[in-house]
Scaffold this active site. Sequence first.
Site: not given
Ligand code: UD1
Length: 452
Positions: A15, A22, A73, A78, A166, A348, A384
Amino acid sequence: MSLSVVILAAGKGTRMKSALPKVLHPIAGKPMVQHIIDTVTALGAQQINLVYGHGAEQLQSALAHNKVNWCHQAEQLGTGHAVQQAVPHVNDNDDVLVLVGDAPLIKQQTLRKLLDVKAQADIALLTVEAQDPTGMGRIIRENGNVTAIVEHKDATDAQRDIKEINTGIMVMSGADLKRWVSQLENNNAQQEYYLVDVIGMAAKEGKQIQTAKAQSEVEVEGVNNRVQLARLERAYQLEQAQRLMLEGATLADPARVDIRGNVSTGQDVFIDVNVIMEGKVTLGNNVVIGPNCLLIDCDIADNTRIEANSVVQEAKVAENCTVGPYARLRPGAVLGKGAKVGNFVEMKKSTLGEGSKANHFTYLGDTIVGKGVNIGAGTITCNYDGVNKSQTIIGDGAFIGSNSSLVAPVNIGNNATIGAGSTIAKDVPEENLAVARGKQILKSSWKRPTKK
Ligand code: UD1
Ligand code: CA
């Protein structure tokens, strides 16, 4: 016990609509993830594990000066899966602090509070009350105790009414984290391995889960698009502005000053609107910064005024000086006490000695100007020759007439005088007058041409 940090930064950030990963988008001129690295470093982290996915080359070059473990990763399955990529690096008896890479405003004090909570429990979880918790993981409590986190997409209507969410920031031991993330499953609405599921596992094992609260929502807010990026930038800037005001600076408008670095200020400083300060900027007592100035890595001593529309970079300005309006001090510019640099003057790698003046339209490059010198309007040091740079030295008390060219290397002695419009290519001994210009011709019989 030592502190290991895991920063999750593998998400694509679709986004943002950007070729830049990002977490490299800047807040106050510094990548978001660098803010987090700096904060956890100040907190005393012994080890920083950065989980990355997209834009490896850009990330590694932008963050090259940091000591981090790079944890790749390959597929974003997730947040739990992301943590799995880092756990081989953490020790069982480390405290492991997990953070998300796109929430840059987290404060050191808040993390300190969270670590204090962890010292009394098995897991410390940072939560916040969200005005609008849509999309966030909800904190589920029974009799006040945390028993699980449920993601918005998996939550019941009743759970969606919960405002406590969270933040994605938590601390637990390396051993617990390893054990739990290896048991994660992805049977949920998003078919992802959720880090938050470790909370449910911990509760089932009868572990102590305690929470700490963030100071504000913005402190833990993640950036998904540029609208949020701009909101966090403003929040950050307002905080910096408030800090300066509390240190003794009056700001004409706290919403119209931008601080992209470390600024320290003395007392009774006045900063007018649209001033940008970058890098390390030090302002002494009673300094005045006029409107629309850009100050980068510079040191401005007591009672000095930087007038409107001036640019000062890697320069050192002593007490009681005046610079500008419309002056440009480039790297290596040094002003002695009470020196004056006026409009459209560029310096300068040059020193202007105590009480010396270059008030109008001048270029001083690779030049050392002594004390009490007057540099006339339009004076240019020709430093110069197209290949090499050479130095100009101007002694104490010299007077350089307007529109002079000083062809370096050249030495103007103490108290020497240069006639206006001279091109000086040879040294001028002290006390001498040097005039080097075409002779004036007068023709009394001359007539202007007439139109044919
Ligand atoms: C996550 C939390 C949620 C919390 C929210 C706060 C989980 C499942 N959910 O949700 O409870 O309220 O953050 O902002 O943890 N990322 C990776 N690899 C992945 C997926 C994500 O490195 O495979 C990183 C993303 O780059 C980001 C962070 O993890 O920096 C959070 O990921 P995002 O997908 O934004 O999680 P949310 O759905 O916002
Ligand atoms: Ca998020």
